[in-house]
Design an enzyme around this catalytic site. Sequence first.
Site, PDB file in Angstrom:
ATOM      1  N   ASN A 109      -1.015  -5.525 -11.476  1.00 36.02           N
ATOM      2  CA  ASN A 109      -0.809  -5.544 -10.033  1.00 36.02           C
ATOM      3  C   ASN A 109      -2.043  -6.149  -9.375  1.00 36.02           C
ATOM      4  O   ASN A 109      -3.138  -6.106  -9.938  1.00 36.02           O
ATOM      5  CB  ASN A 109      -0.614  -4.112  -9.520  1.00 36.02           C
ATOM      6  CG  ASN A 109      -0.349  -4.068  -8.025  1.00 36.02           C
ATOM      7  OD1 ASN A 109       0.387  -4.919  -7.494  1.00 36.02           O
ATOM      8  ND2 ASN A 109      -0.933  -3.106  -7.330  1.00 36.02           N
ATOM      9  N   HIS A 111      -4.276  -5.847  -5.818  1.00 35.10           N
ATOM     10  CA  HIS A 111      -4.460  -4.961  -4.675  1.00 35.10           C
ATOM     11  C   HIS A 111      -5.582  -5.535  -3.807  1.00 35.10           C
ATOM     12  O   HIS A 111      -6.631  -5.921  -4.335  1.00 35.10           O
ATOM     13  CB  HIS A 111      -4.812  -3.554  -5.168  1.00 35.10           C
ATOM     14  CG  HIS A 111      -4.940  -2.568  -4.056  1.00 35.10           C
ATOM     15  ND1 HIS A 111      -3.842  -2.093  -3.355  1.00 35.10           N
ATOM     16  CD2 HIS A 111      -6.030  -1.986  -3.501  1.00 35.10           C
ATOM     17  CE1 HIS A 111      -4.270  -1.257  -2.428  1.00 35.10           C
ATOM     18  NE2 HIS A 111      -5.578  -1.176  -2.495  1.00 35.10           N
ATOM     19  N   SER A 138      -8.522  -6.884  -6.268  1.00 38.28           N
ATOM     20  CA  SER A 138      -8.642  -6.423  -7.660  1.00 38.28           C
ATOM     21  C   SER A 138      -7.313  -6.619  -8.362  1.00 38.28           C
ATOM     22  O   SER A 138      -6.259  -6.341  -7.794  1.00 38.28           O
ATOM     23  CB  SER A 138      -8.949  -4.921  -7.713  1.00 38.28           C
ATOM     24  OG  SER A 138     -10.030  -4.587  -6.881  1.00 38.28           O
ATOM     25  N   ASP A 147      -2.538   2.519  -7.714  1.00 31.79           N
ATOM     26  CA  ASP A 147      -3.735   1.649  -7.671  1.00 31.79           C
ATOM     27  C   ASP A 147      -4.912   2.218  -8.481  1.00 31.79           C
ATOM     28  O   ASP A 147      -6.074   2.134  -8.062  1.00 31.79           O
ATOM     29  CB  ASP A 147      -4.189   1.413  -6.213  1.00 31.79           C
ATOM     30  CG  ASP A 147      -3.095   0.780  -5.367  1.00 31.79           C
ATOM     31  OD1 ASP A 147      -2.304   0.001  -5.922  1.00 31.79           O
ATOM     32  OD2 ASP A 147      -3.023   1.079  -4.155  1.00 31.79           O
TER      33      ASP A 147
END
Length: 321
Positions: A109, A111, A138, A147
Amino acid sequence: MADKAKIAILISGRGSNMAAILYASKLPDCPYDIILVASNNAAAKGLELASAEGIATFAQDHNGMSREEHDAIMHDAVIRSGADYIVLAGYMRILTADFVQKWTGKMLNIHPSLLPKYKGLHTHKRAIEAGDCYGGCSVHLVTAELDDGEVLGQTKVKILPDDDADSLAERTLFAEHQLYPATIAAYVTREQNPDWILDQVRKRALALEETLERPSFGAPAWRVGNEKSGKYFAYFAHRHFGENGISLFVKTSGSDEQEALLDADPELYFLPKFYGKSGWIAVRLDRGNTDWDHVEAMLAKSWRIVAPIRLTKLIDIANEF
Ligand code: GAR
Protein backbone atom coordinates in the site's frame (compact mmCIF):
# COMPACT_ATOMS: atom_id res chain seq x y z
CA MET A 1 15.48 -11.81 -16.74
CA ALA A 2 13.36 -14.04 -14.50
CA ASP A 3 9.60 -14.20 -15.17
CA LYS A 4 7.91 -10.88 -14.49
CA ALA A 5 5.76 -10.61 -11.36
CA LYS A 6 2.05 -10.27 -12.08
CA ILE A 7 0.36 -7.43 -10.30
CA ALA A 8 -3.26 -6.51 -9.65
CA ILE A 9 -3.84 -2.89 -8.64
CA LEU A 10 -6.84 -1.92 -6.53
CA ILE A 11 -8.07 1.67 -6.74
CA SER A 12 -11.06 3.68 -5.57
CA GLY A 13 -10.83 6.91 -7.55
CA ARG A 14 -8.47 9.01 -9.60
CA GLY A 15 -5.81 6.34 -9.95
CA SER A 16 -2.79 8.54 -10.56
CA ASN A 17 -0.52 6.11 -8.67
CA MET A 18 -1.98 3.30 -10.74
CA ALA A 19 -1.08 5.26 -13.89
CA ALA A 20 2.48 5.85 -12.62
CA ILE A 21 2.90 2.13 -11.92
CA LEU A 22 1.30 1.15 -15.21
CA TYR A 23 3.62 3.35 -17.28
CA ALA A 24 6.65 2.26 -15.22
CA SER A 25 5.74 -1.33 -16.09
CA LYS A 26 6.19 -0.46 -19.78
CA LEU A 27 9.88 0.41 -19.34
CA PRO A 28 12.14 -2.27 -20.79
CA ASP A 29 13.66 -3.62 -17.56
CA CYS A 30 10.62 -3.37 -15.32
CA PRO A 31 10.28 -6.66 -13.40
CA TYR A 32 6.47 -6.63 -13.24
CA ASP A 33 3.40 -6.53 -15.43
CA ILE A 34 0.03 -5.07 -14.52
CA ILE A 35 -2.56 -7.67 -15.32
CA LEU A 36 -5.64 -6.29 -13.58
CA VAL A 37 -6.97 -2.99 -12.27
CA ALA A 38 -9.93 -3.50 -9.96
CA SER A 39 -12.08 -1.11 -8.00
CA ASN A 40 -14.83 -0.90 -5.40
CA ASN A 41 -16.23 1.97 -7.43
CA ALA A 42 -17.39 1.40 -11.02
CA ALA A 43 -17.04 5.14 -11.69
CA ALA A 44 -13.37 5.31 -10.64
CA LYS A 45 -11.55 7.45 -13.21
CA GLY A 46 -8.55 5.15 -13.16
CA LEU A 47 -10.57 2.24 -14.60
CA GLU A 48 -11.12 4.16 -17.84
CA LEU A 49 -7.43 4.78 -18.32
CA ALA A 50 -6.44 1.20 -17.49
CA SER A 51 -8.94 -0.18 -19.91
CA ALA A 52 -7.87 2.26 -22.65
CA GLU A 53 -4.32 0.96 -22.11
CA GLY A 54 -5.52 -2.58 -22.69
CA ILE A 55 -5.44 -3.75 -19.06
CA ALA A 56 -8.23 -5.99 -17.80
CA THR A 57 -10.48 -4.19 -15.33
CA PHE A 58 -13.01 -5.28 -12.74
CA ALA A 59 -15.42 -3.28 -10.61
CA GLN A 60 -17.68 -4.27 -7.77
CA ASP A 61 -19.42 -1.57 -5.77
CA HIS A 62 -19.38 -2.29 -2.06
CA ASN A 63 -22.75 -0.76 -1.27
CA GLY A 64 -25.33 -3.17 0.11
CA MET A 65 -22.94 -5.94 0.99
CA SER A 66 -20.85 -6.88 3.98
CA ARG A 67 -17.14 -6.18 4.11
CA GLU A 68 -16.51 -9.95 4.07
CA GLU A 69 -18.62 -10.47 0.94
CA HIS A 70 -17.00 -7.58 -0.87
CA ASP A 71 -13.46 -8.63 0.01
CA ALA A 72 -14.23 -12.19 -1.10
CA ILE A 73 -15.39 -10.93 -4.51
CA MET A 74 -12.28 -8.78 -4.94
CA HIS A 75 -10.09 -11.68 -3.85
CA ASP A 76 -11.74 -13.97 -6.43
CA ALA A 77 -11.24 -11.43 -9.20
CA VAL A 78 -7.55 -11.13 -8.33
CA ILE A 79 -7.09 -14.90 -8.14
CA ARG A 80 -8.81 -15.34 -11.51
CA SER A 81 -6.45 -12.78 -13.05
CA GLY A 82 -3.48 -14.90 -11.95
CA ALA A 83 -1.80 -12.06 -10.03
CA ASP A 84 1.00 -12.82 -7.55
CA TYR A 85 0.76 -9.46 -5.80
CA ILE A 86 -1.90 -6.90 -4.91
CA VAL A 87 -0.92 -3.26 -4.98
CA LEU A 88 -3.34 -0.87 -3.26
CA ALA A 89 -3.26 2.56 -4.85
CA GLY A 90 -5.74 4.89 -3.21
CA TYR A 91 -8.00 1.93 -2.39
CA MET A 92 -10.02 3.56 0.34
CA ARG A 93 -11.38 0.48 2.06
CA ILE A 94 -10.65 -1.07 5.42
CA LEU A 95 -9.82 -4.68 4.63
CA THR A 96 -10.97 -7.74 6.57
CA ALA A 97 -8.30 -9.67 8.48
CA ASP A 98 -9.17 -12.72 6.39
CA PHE A 99 -8.43 -10.96 3.10
CA VAL A 100 -5.20 -9.47 4.47
CA GLN A 101 -4.09 -12.85 5.76
CA LYS A 102 -4.58 -14.44 2.33
CA TRP A 103 -2.12 -11.93 0.87
CA THR A 104 0.47 -11.80 3.65
CA GLY A 105 3.75 -10.50 2.26
CA LYS A 106 2.09 -10.07 -1.14
CA MET A 107 0.05 -6.89 -0.68
CA LEU A 108 1.53 -3.39 -0.72
CA ASN A 109 0.00 0.00 0.00
CA ILE A 110 1.05 3.61 -0.36
CA HIS A 111 0.22 6.05 2.40
CA PRO A 112 0.72 9.83 2.22
CA SER A 113 2.77 10.30 5.39
CA LEU A 114 6.12 9.30 6.86
CA LEU A 115 4.87 6.25 8.71
CA PRO A 116 4.62 5.48 11.58
CA LYS A 117 3.46 9.10 11.74
CA TYR A 118 -0.14 9.94 10.79
CA LYS A 119 -1.84 6.65 10.06
CA GLY A 120 -5.38 7.02 8.77
CA LEU A 121 -6.82 10.15 7.18
CA HIS A 122 -5.94 13.89 6.88
CA THR A 123 -2.22 13.15 6.94
CA HIS A 124 -1.07 16.41 5.35
CA LYS A 125 -3.21 18.62 7.57
CA ARG A 126 -1.93 16.80 10.64
CA ALA A 127 1.72 17.14 9.56
CA ILE A 128 1.31 20.89 8.94
CA GLU A 129 -0.56 21.45 12.21
CA ALA A 130 2.13 19.58 14.12
CA GLY A 131 4.70 22.02 12.70
CA ASP A 132 6.66 19.23 10.99
CA CYS A 133 9.43 20.23 8.57
CA TYR A 134 8.62 17.31 6.29
CA GLY A 135 5.63 15.41 5.08
CA GLY A 136 6.10 12.53 2.70
CA CYS A 137 4.89 9.14 1.63
CA SER A 138 5.53 5.53 2.57
CA VAL A 139 5.09 2.22 0.80
CA HIS A 140 4.42 -0.58 3.24
CA LEU A 141 3.31 -4.17 3.45
CA VAL A 142 -0.33 -4.51 4.39
CA THR A 143 -1.14 -6.14 7.70
CA ALA A 144 -4.42 -6.43 9.60
CA GLU A 145 -3.56 -3.26 11.55
CA LEU A 146 -4.26 -0.07 9.52
CA ASP A 147 -1.11 1.46 7.91
CA ASP A 148 1.06 -0.59 10.23
CA GLY A 149 3.03 -3.14 8.14
CA GLU A 150 6.75 -3.10 7.45
CA VAL A 151 7.81 0.07 5.63
CA LEU A 152 9.55 -0.80 2.35
CA GLY A 153 10.33 2.71 1.14
CA GLN A 154 9.79 6.36 2.03
CA THR A 155 10.30 9.77 0.47
CA LYS A 156 10.43 12.96 2.51
CA VAL A 157 8.69 16.03 1.09
CA LYS A 158 9.64 19.46 2.47
CA ILE A 159 6.75 21.42 3.94
CA LEU A 160 6.90 25.01 2.65
CA PRO A 161 5.89 28.01 4.81
CA ASP A 162 2.71 28.70 2.85
CA ASP A 163 1.66 25.07 2.36
CA ASP A 164 -1.86 23.99 3.07
CA ALA A 165 -3.06 20.38 3.01
CA ASP A 166 -3.92 20.60 -0.71
CA SER A 167 -0.63 22.07 -1.89
CA LEU A 168 1.32 19.57 0.21
CA ALA A 169 -0.80 16.68 -1.10
CA GLU A 170 -0.22 17.81 -4.65
CA ARG A 171 3.56 17.92 -4.23
CA THR A 172 3.63 14.66 -2.28
CA LEU A 173 1.90 13.00 -5.21
CA PHE A 174 5.01 13.62 -7.37
CA ALA A 175 7.01 11.76 -4.76
CA GLU A 176 4.44 8.96 -4.61
CA HIS A 177 4.61 8.47 -8.36
CA GLN A 178 8.37 7.95 -8.17
CA LEU A 179 8.46 5.94 -4.97
CA TYR A 180 5.72 3.41 -5.66
CA PRO A 181 6.94 1.91 -8.98
CA ALA A 182 10.55 1.76 -7.73
CA THR A 183 9.60 0.15 -4.42
CA ILE A 184 7.41 -2.45 -6.11
CA ALA A 185 10.28 -3.31 -8.48
CA ALA A 186 12.70 -3.75 -5.56
CA TYR A 187 10.18 -5.82 -3.61
CA VAL A 188 9.26 -8.27 -6.36
CA THR A 189 12.95 -8.88 -7.11
CA ARG A 190 14.08 -9.05 -3.48
CA GLU A 191 14.83 -12.78 -3.74
CA GLN A 192 17.55 -11.97 -6.29
CA ASN A 193 19.08 -9.18 -4.23
CA PRO A 194 22.17 -10.39 -2.31
CA ASP A 195 21.77 -7.71 0.38
CA TRP A 196 18.18 -8.72 1.06
CA ILE A 197 19.11 -12.41 1.16
CA LEU A 198 21.98 -11.69 3.57
CA ASP A 199 19.61 -9.70 5.82
CA GLN A 200 17.23 -12.66 5.96
CA VAL A 201 20.04 -14.97 7.06
CA ARG A 202 21.55 -12.45 9.45
CA LYS A 203 18.39 -11.73 11.39
CA ARG A 204 17.74 -15.46 11.84
CA ALA A 205 21.33 -16.26 12.83
CA LEU A 206 21.55 -13.42 15.32
CA ALA A 207 18.21 -14.40 16.88
CA LEU A 208 19.88 -17.56 18.20
CA GLU A 209 21.34 -17.35 21.65
CA GLU A 210 24.83 -15.97 22.24
CA THR A 211 25.63 -15.52 18.58
CA LEU A 212 27.73 -12.88 16.96
CA GLU A 213 28.74 -12.11 13.42
CA ARG A 214 32.41 -12.39 12.58
CA PRO A 215 33.52 -12.44 8.94
CA SER A 216 35.54 -15.41 7.79
CA PHE A 217 37.79 -14.94 4.75
CA GLY A 218 35.64 -11.93 3.86
CA ALA A 219 32.34 -13.83 4.07
CA PRO A 220 29.67 -12.91 6.63
CA ALA A 221 29.66 -15.70 9.21
CA TRP A 222 28.16 -16.35 12.64
CA ARG A 223 29.57 -17.89 15.79
CA VAL A 224 28.04 -19.15 18.99
CA GLY A 225 29.76 -18.90 22.33
CA ASN A 226 31.93 -16.20 23.77
CA GLU A 227 34.34 -13.95 21.96
CA LYS A 228 37.37 -16.23 22.47
CA SER A 229 36.10 -19.80 22.33
CA GLY A 230 33.03 -19.27 20.10
CA LYS A 231 32.55 -21.59 17.13
CA TYR A 232 31.20 -20.93 13.66
CA PHE A 233 27.79 -22.41 12.85
CA ALA A 234 27.02 -20.60 9.56
CA TYR A 235 28.82 -19.01 6.61
CA PHE A 236 27.18 -16.88 3.93
CA ALA A 237 28.86 -17.62 0.60
CA HIS A 238 28.39 -15.06 -2.14
CA ARG A 239 31.29 -15.64 -4.49
CA HIS A 240 33.28 -16.80 -1.42
CA PHE A 241 35.05 -20.09 -0.74
CA GLY A 242 35.36 -20.79 -4.45
CA GLU A 243 31.58 -21.16 -4.91
CA ASN A 244 29.29 -19.56 -7.47
CA GLY A 245 25.93 -18.03 -6.61
CA ILE A 246 24.66 -17.44 -3.10
CA SER A 247 24.47 -20.15 -0.48
CA LEU A 248 24.56 -20.77 3.24
CA PHE A 249 26.88 -23.31 4.81
CA VAL A 250 25.58 -25.01 7.92
CA LYS A 251 26.98 -27.85 9.97
CA THR A 252 25.44 -31.32 9.81
CA SER A 253 25.85 -34.20 12.23
CA GLY A 254 28.17 -35.90 9.72
CA SER A 255 28.47 -37.66 6.40
CA ASP A 256 25.23 -39.68 6.78
CA GLU A 257 23.19 -36.54 7.12
CA GLN A 258 25.09 -34.86 4.28
CA GLU A 259 24.29 -37.81 2.00
CA ALA A 260 20.65 -37.85 3.05
CA LEU A 261 20.25 -34.13 2.29
CA LEU A 262 21.97 -34.42 -1.09
CA ASP A 263 19.69 -37.33 -1.95
CA ALA A 264 16.56 -35.60 -0.74
CA ASP A 265 17.04 -32.43 -2.79
CA PRO A 266 20.10 -32.21 -5.05
CA GLU A 267 18.86 -28.86 -6.42
CA LEU A 268 18.82 -27.27 -3.00
CA TYR A 269 21.92 -28.75 -1.35
CA PHE A 270 25.49 -29.25 -2.44
CA LEU A 271 28.77 -30.13 -0.77
CA PRO A 272 30.89 -27.02 -0.30
CA LYS A 273 34.32 -27.41 -1.86
CA PHE A 274 36.44 -26.60 1.18
CA TYR A 275 34.05 -27.37 4.05
CA GLY A 276 32.29 -30.49 2.78
CA LYS A 277 34.85 -32.82 4.29
CA SER A 278 34.30 -31.44 7.74
CA GLY A 279 30.55 -32.03 7.76
CA TRP A 280 29.18 -28.80 6.29
CA ILE A 281 26.39 -28.65 3.75
CA ALA A 282 25.58 -25.74 1.47
CA VAL A 283 21.96 -24.59 1.01
CA ARG A 284 21.30 -22.57 -2.15
CA LEU A 285 19.63 -19.23 -1.46
CA ASP A 286 19.47 -17.75 -4.95
CA ARG A 287 16.78 -19.86 -6.59
CA GLY A 288 14.02 -17.31 -5.94
CA ASN A 289 11.89 -19.72 -3.91
CA THR A 290 13.76 -19.97 -0.62
CA ASP A 291 11.79 -21.45 2.24
CA TRP A 292 12.98 -19.18 5.05
CA ASP A 293 11.40 -21.30 7.77
CA HIS A 294 13.52 -24.16 6.54
CA VAL A 295 16.65 -22.00 6.53
CA GLU A 296 15.79 -20.94 10.08
CA ALA A 297 15.52 -24.58 11.12
CA MET A 298 18.84 -25.43 9.45
CA LEU A 299 20.53 -22.56 11.27
CA ALA A 300 19.06 -23.64 14.61
CA LYS A 301 20.21 -27.21 14.06
CA SER A 302 23.70 -26.12 13.11
CA TRP A 303 23.82 -23.78 16.11
CA ARG A 304 22.87 -26.71 18.34
CA ILE A 305 25.62 -28.92 16.96
CA VAL A 306 28.40 -26.47 17.79
CA ALA A 307 26.96 -24.59 20.81
CA PRO A 308 28.58 -25.17 24.19
CA ILE A 309 26.73 -27.64 26.41
CA ARG A 310 25.93 -24.96 28.97
CA LEU A 311 23.64 -23.35 26.32
CA THR A 312 22.04 -26.47 24.84
CA LYS A 313 21.40 -27.85 28.32
CA LEU A 314 19.22 -24.88 29.19
CA ILE A 315 17.23 -25.35 26.01
CA ASP A 316 16.76 -29.06 26.71
CA ILE A 317 15.46 -28.25 30.16
CA ALA A 318 13.10 -25.60 28.78
CA ASN A 319 11.82 -28.04 26.14
CA GLU A 320 10.87 -30.54 28.84
CA PHE A 321 8.23 -28.15 30.14
C1 GAR B 1 -2.74 8.99 -2.80
O1 GAR B 1 -2.24 10.20 -2.34
C2 GAR B 1 -2.49 7.89 -1.79
O2 GAR B 1 -1.29 8.05 -1.09
C3 GAR B 1 -3.66 8.06 -0.86
O3 GAR B 1 -4.74 8.34 -1.72
C4 GAR B 1 -4.27 9.01 -2.87
C5 GAR B 1 -4.79 8.29 -4.08
O4 GAR B 1 -4.51 9.00 -5.25
N1 GAR B 1 -3.86 6.89 -0.09
C6 GAR B 1 -4.32 6.89 1.16
O5 GAR B 1 -4.62 7.89 1.77
C7 GAR B 1 -4.42 5.51 1.78
N2 GAR B 1 -4.60 5.61 3.19
P1 GAR B 1 -4.55 8.30 -6.65
O6 GAR B 1 -5.91 7.62 -6.77
O7 GAR B 1 -4.41 9.41 -7.64
O8 GAR B 1 -3.41 7.34 -6.70
